[in-house]
Design an enzyme around this catalytic site. Structure first.
Site, PDB file in Angstrom:
ATOM      1  N   GLU A   1      30.507  64.548  47.642  1.00 16.30           N
ATOM      2  CA  GLU A   1      30.056  64.753  49.022  1.00 16.30           C
ATOM      3  C   GLU A   1      30.968  65.783  49.665  1.00 16.30           C
ATOM      4  O   GLU A   1      31.952  66.222  49.061  1.00 16.30           O
ATOM      5  CB  GLU A   1      30.073  63.419  49.790  1.00 16.30           C
TER       6      GLU A   1
ATOM      7  N   ARG B   1      32.762  67.258  57.533  1.00 18.84           N
ATOM      8  CA  ARG B   1      31.688  66.894  58.458  1.00 18.84           C
ATOM      9  C   ARG B   1      31.812  67.543  59.828  1.00 18.84           C
ATOM     10  O   ARG B   1      30.827  67.998  60.396  1.00 18.84           O
ATOM     11  CB  ARG B   1      31.682  65.381  58.659  1.00 18.84           C
TER      12      ARG B   1
ATOM     13  N   HIS C   1      28.377  58.580  64.334  1.00 23.89           N
ATOM     14  CA  HIS C   1      28.317  57.902  63.047  1.00 23.89           C
ATOM     15  C   HIS C   1      29.510  56.987  62.789  1.00 23.89           C
ATOM     16  O   HIS C   1      29.354  55.869  62.302  1.00 23.89           O
ATOM     17  CB  HIS C   1      28.245  58.963  61.955  1.00 23.89           C
TER      18      HIS C   1
ATOM     19  N   HIS D   1      27.962  62.656  62.481  1.00 24.87           N
ATOM     20  CA  HIS D   1      27.478  63.055  61.159  1.00 24.87           C
ATOM     21  C   HIS D   1      26.527  64.233  61.344  1.00 24.87           C
ATOM     22  O   HIS D   1      25.689  64.217  62.245  1.00 24.87           O
ATOM     23  CB  HIS D   1      26.752  61.874  60.498  1.00 24.87           C
TER      24      HIS D   1
ATOM     25  N   ARG E   1      36.947  61.850  59.233  1.00 18.33           N
ATOM     26  CA  ARG E   1      36.918  61.091  57.980  1.00 18.33           C
ATOM     27  C   ARG E   1      36.281  61.884  56.846  1.00 18.33           C
ATOM     28  O   ARG E   1      35.223  62.500  57.025  1.00 18.33           O
ATOM     29  CB  ARG E   1      36.125  59.809  58.191  1.00 18.33           C
TER      30      ARG E   1
HETATM   31  C1  LIG Z   1      24.036  54.563  58.082  1.00 18.03           C
HETATM   32  C2  LIG Z   1      25.454  54.510  57.599  1.00 18.03           C
HETATM   33  C3  LIG Z   1      25.784  54.985  56.335  1.00 18.03           C
HETATM   34  C4  LIG Z   1      27.109  54.920  55.889  1.00 18.03           C
HETATM   35  N1  LIG Z   1      27.401  55.339  54.614  1.00 18.03           N
HETATM   36  C5  LIG Z   1      28.671  55.195  54.151  1.00 18.03           C
HETATM   37  C6  LIG Z   1      28.992  55.495  52.807  1.00 18.03           C
HETATM   38  O1  LIG Z   1      28.130  55.868  52.022  1.00 18.03           O
HETATM   39  N2  LIG Z   1      30.279  55.345  52.404  1.00 18.03           N
HETATM   40  C7  LIG Z   1      31.273  54.916  53.248  1.00 18.03           C
HETATM   41  O2  LIG Z   1      32.423  54.813  52.828  1.00 18.03           O
HETATM   42  N3  LIG Z   1      30.988  54.602  54.519  1.00 18.03           N
HETATM   43  C8  LIG Z   1      29.720  54.716  54.991  1.00 18.03           C
HETATM   44  N4  LIG Z   1      29.434  54.379  56.284  1.00 18.03           N
HETATM   45  C9  LIG Z   1      30.500  53.783  57.109  1.00 18.03           C
HETATM   46  C10 LIG Z   1      30.750  52.355  56.660  1.00 18.03           C
HETATM   47  O3  LIG Z   1      29.527  51.752  56.331  1.00 18.03           O
HETATM   48  C11 LIG Z   1      31.436  51.543  57.742  1.00 18.03           C
HETATM   49  O4  LIG Z   1      32.539  52.222  58.242  1.00 18.03           O
HETATM   50  C12 LIG Z   1      31.914  50.225  57.150  1.00 18.03           C
HETATM   51  O5  LIG Z   1      30.833  49.568  56.541  1.00 18.03           O
HETATM   52  C13 LIG Z   1      32.516  49.357  58.239  1.00 18.03           C
HETATM   53  O6  LIG Z   1      32.695  48.073  57.713  1.00 18.03           O
HETATM   54  P1  LIG Z   1      33.262  46.936  58.643  1.00 18.03           P
HETATM   55  O7  LIG Z   1      33.260  45.710  57.823  1.00 18.03           O
HETATM   56  O8  LIG Z   1      34.502  47.386  59.274  1.00 18.03           O
HETATM   57  O9  LIG Z   1      32.191  46.831  59.840  1.00 18.03           O
HETATM   58  P2  LIG Z   1      30.646  46.491  59.819  1.00 18.03           P
HETATM   59  O10 LIG Z   1      30.098  46.522  58.474  1.00 18.03           O
HETATM   60  O11 LIG Z   1      30.000  47.347  60.845  1.00 18.03           O
HETATM   61  O12 LIG Z   1      30.624  44.978  60.313  1.00 18.03           O
HETATM   62  C14 LIG Z   1      30.960  44.617  61.633  1.00 18.03           C
HETATM   63  C15 LIG Z   1      30.656  43.151  61.792  1.00 18.03           C
HETATM   64  O13 LIG Z   1      31.200  42.661  63.000  1.00 18.03           O
HETATM   65  C16 LIG Z   1      30.226  41.866  63.668  1.00 18.03           C
HETATM   66  N5  LIG Z   1      30.571  41.850  65.095  1.00 18.03           N
HETATM   67  C17 LIG Z   1      30.729  42.902  65.927  1.00 18.03           C
HETATM   68  N6  LIG Z   1      31.095  42.484  67.141  1.00 18.03           N
HETATM   69  C18 LIG Z   1      31.164  41.114  67.084  1.00 18.03           C
HETATM   70  C19 LIG Z   1      31.467  40.108  68.025  1.00 18.03           C
HETATM   71  N7  LIG Z   1      31.807  40.369  69.283  1.00 18.03           N
HETATM   72  N8  LIG Z   1      31.411  38.814  67.630  1.00 18.03           N
HETATM   73  C20 LIG Z   1      31.076  38.490  66.342  1.00 18.03           C
HETATM   74  N9  LIG Z   1      30.776  39.419  65.414  1.00 18.03           N
HETATM   75  C21 LIG Z   1      30.827  40.719  65.779  1.00 18.03           C
HETATM   76  C22 LIG Z   1      28.927  42.538  63.328  1.00 18.03           C
HETATM   77  O14 LIG Z   1      27.832  41.696  63.560  1.00 18.03           O
HETATM   78  C23 LIG Z   1      29.174  42.833  61.846  1.00 18.03           C
HETATM   79  O15 LIG Z   1      28.978  41.673  61.083  1.00 18.03           O
HETATM   80  C24 LIG Z   1      28.112  54.422  56.748  1.00 18.03           C
HETATM   81  C25 LIG Z   1      27.792  53.953  58.014  1.00 18.03           C
HETATM   82  C26 LIG Z   1      26.472  53.982  58.443  1.00 18.03           C
HETATM   83  C27 LIG Z   1      26.155  53.467  59.825  1.00 18.03           C
END
Ligand SMILES: Cc1cc2nc3c(=O)[nH]c(=O)nc-3n(C[C@H](O)[C@H](O)[C@H](O)COP(=O)(O)OP(=O)(O)OC[C@H]3O[C@@H](n4cnc5c(N)ncnc54)[C@H](O)[C@@H]3O)c2cc1C
Length: 435
Positions: A109, A270, A331, A223, A366
């Site tokens: 990428e 990006r 993003h 993004h 990032r």
């Molecule tokens: C469309 C898309 C494509 C992506 N593709 C990639 C990729 O290919 N490779 C890569 O490395 N990264 C990618 N990213 C980024 C990556 O997916 C995220 O940065 C990563 O998944 C974040 O993980 P996380 O567990 O920190 O948060 P998340 O997976 O966003 O989880 C957050 C959690 O917190 C919960 N939550 C939030 N607020 C509260 C609250 N007040 N009370 C209770 N629960 C709450 C939500 O419900 C959720 O369960 C992508 C992001 C998107 C949006």
């Protein structure tokens, strides 16, 4: 409710923390929506990893270059060195990463100088999440409460003792020896975002309200290639835009402006590609540019990017024949709650992991596919540190007198974050924040 560890959020960071905590610890995970409603489930492109020891220096250099050399070098070295261990753990859990006759299939990428991204077609997040969720369900020591909103943290004398949660309009206290915030990014405060609707910056709001140290709040990633759709309603506060993964450009996709001219090298970082597209749309007055995949074999495209193929088709774009209209979209959030290399925040007993935290590895921009890796590496480190310290941590249950109502807390958080980020992003994409 009393637990050893409370984890807020069920994305990759929350789930992987839970799985790395000792199995004799009593763990509660709460999540705002359903367990799969997280950005992690939407991740498309993949997870970056060093290919071998020889790739460590190059991986670090690529990440530094993309991040404008503002990255935290200590955290970044850890990320690189521990990357393969965590990919191996996912393989052991049976995450179905794509393979070829040489072993794992690696794609490329933007701004990576080599192919080093493992993937499950174009739905890597779903594949990883499904595996982690099924592992969590096997553990007797982990309870998951869905539709449970974390309204605030319970804090006394710079120490976190739990959280106030709201479920079915009822507010209650959850006490734990250690609290892990894994609430993800801030997409919900922008007009257009690729983020899941549950991702609204709640962790950052709790940090700002409680004077927990934050870092790099002005570093928000746009993004370059969200699927462009004409805005239908000005009343929508935040619209979820479908992402056209960078791996399409990694596989040879080309960008053209509305007059059919190339205007940028597709695999630059990006922020550079986003800026080039914005300049181009200003020049031409057309609010999008085109991504052209038609030079690639149609059957290959359909099998390599089945989700993107289907989603575009729903909008009458056949990516094997048509140009894809794309435009920049909010993003990712490089900033967050400041943590050390074990994901510990400035508040005692509070760890923060994944997108809500700021380890500093991304600098100001990032590098593609580094965020799932960051979530894995640093949530495991948090879990290991908690495993070793928890015996010396006491469970205390200070009374909370304040009452919490979901709508009131949500609205107050939202306006606080909108003000904060309008100020932080002054002149720099601040117009893309919701009003
Ligand atoms: C469309 C898309 C494509 C992506 N593709 C990639 C990729 O290919 N490779 C890569 O490395 N990264 C990618 N990213 C980024 C990556 O997916 C995220 O940065 C990563 O998944 C974040 O993980 P996380 O567990 O920190 O948060 P998340 O997976 O966003 O989880 C957050 C959690 O917190 C919960 N939550 C939030 N607020 C509260 C609250 N007040 N009370 C209770 N629960 C709450 C939500 O419900 C959720 O369960 C992508 C992001 C998107 C949006």
């Amino acid at each position: 409710m009393n637990y050893d560890v409370l984890i807020v959020g069920t994305g990759v960071a929350g789930l992987y923390s839970a799985l790395n905590l000792d199995s004799n610890l009593n763990i509660l995970m709460i999540t705002k929506g359903k367990i799969t409603e997280a950005n992690s489930y939407l991740a498309q492109g993949g997870i970056s990893t060093v290919r071998s020891k020889d790739d460590i220096t190059c991986f670090i250099e690529d990440t530094l270059k993309a991040g404008g050399y503002e990255n935290d070098i200590k955290a970044l070295s850890i990320l690189a060195k521990e990357s393969r261990y965590n990919i191996k753990t996912l393989l052991d859990m049976k995450v179905p990463f794509d393979k070829n006759n040489m072993g794992l299939s690696y794609t490329r990428e933007g701004a990576h100088s080599t192919n080093r991204i493992v993937h499950c077609k174009d739905a890597t997040g779903k594949a990883v999440m499904d595996t982690l969720i099924s592992e969590v369900k096997k553990r007797d020591n982990i309870t998951v409460l869905e539709d449970t909103y974390c309204a605030d943290l319970i804090i006394r004398d710079n120490c976190c003792y739990g959280a106030v949660a709201i479920k079915n309009s009822e507010s209650f206290n959850i006490y734990a020896k250690v609290i892990i915030l894994a609430t993800g990014g801030i997409g919900g405060i922008f007009k257009n975002t690729t983020n899941a609707p549950t991702v609204t910056g709640d962790g950052i709001a709790m940090a700002l309200k409680n004077n927990i140290e934050v870092k790099d709040l002005n570093y928000v990633q746009f993004h370059p290639t969200g699927f462009y759709q004409k805005e239908t309603s000005i009343e929508e506060t935040s619209r979820q835009v479908f992402l056209i993964s960078e791996s399409l450009r990694g596989e040879g996709g080309k960008l053209y402006n509305s007059q059919g001219k190339r205007f940028v090298k597709e695999l630059l970082p990006r922020d550079v590609v986003t800026e080039a597209i914005l300049q181009e749309t200003k020049k031409t007055g057309v609010p999008f540019v085109y991504l052209d995949m038609t030079e690639l074999d149609g059957e290959y495209l359909k099998s390599r990017f089945p989700t993107i193929y289907e989603e575009c088709l729903k909008n009458n774009i056949d990516i094997t024949k048509d140009l894809i209209p794309v435009a920049p979209v909010q993003h990712y959030f490089m900033g967050g709650i400041k943590v050390d290399t074990n994901s510990k925040s400035s508040l005692d007993n509070l760890y923060c992991v994944g997108e809500t935290s700021c380890t500093g590895i991304h600098g100001k921009n990032r590098l593609a596919s580094n965020s799932l890796l960051e979530a894995l590496v640093f949530s495991r480190r948090a879990a290991l540190k908690i495993n070793s310290d928890i015996l010396n941590t006491q469970l205390l249950t200070p009374e909370v007198t304040e009452t919490f109502d979901f709508k009131t807390v949500e609205n107050a958080n939202r306006s606080m974050l909108i003000n904060e980020f309008k100020h932080r992003l002054r002149g720099n994409y601040s117009e893309s924040i919701s009003c």
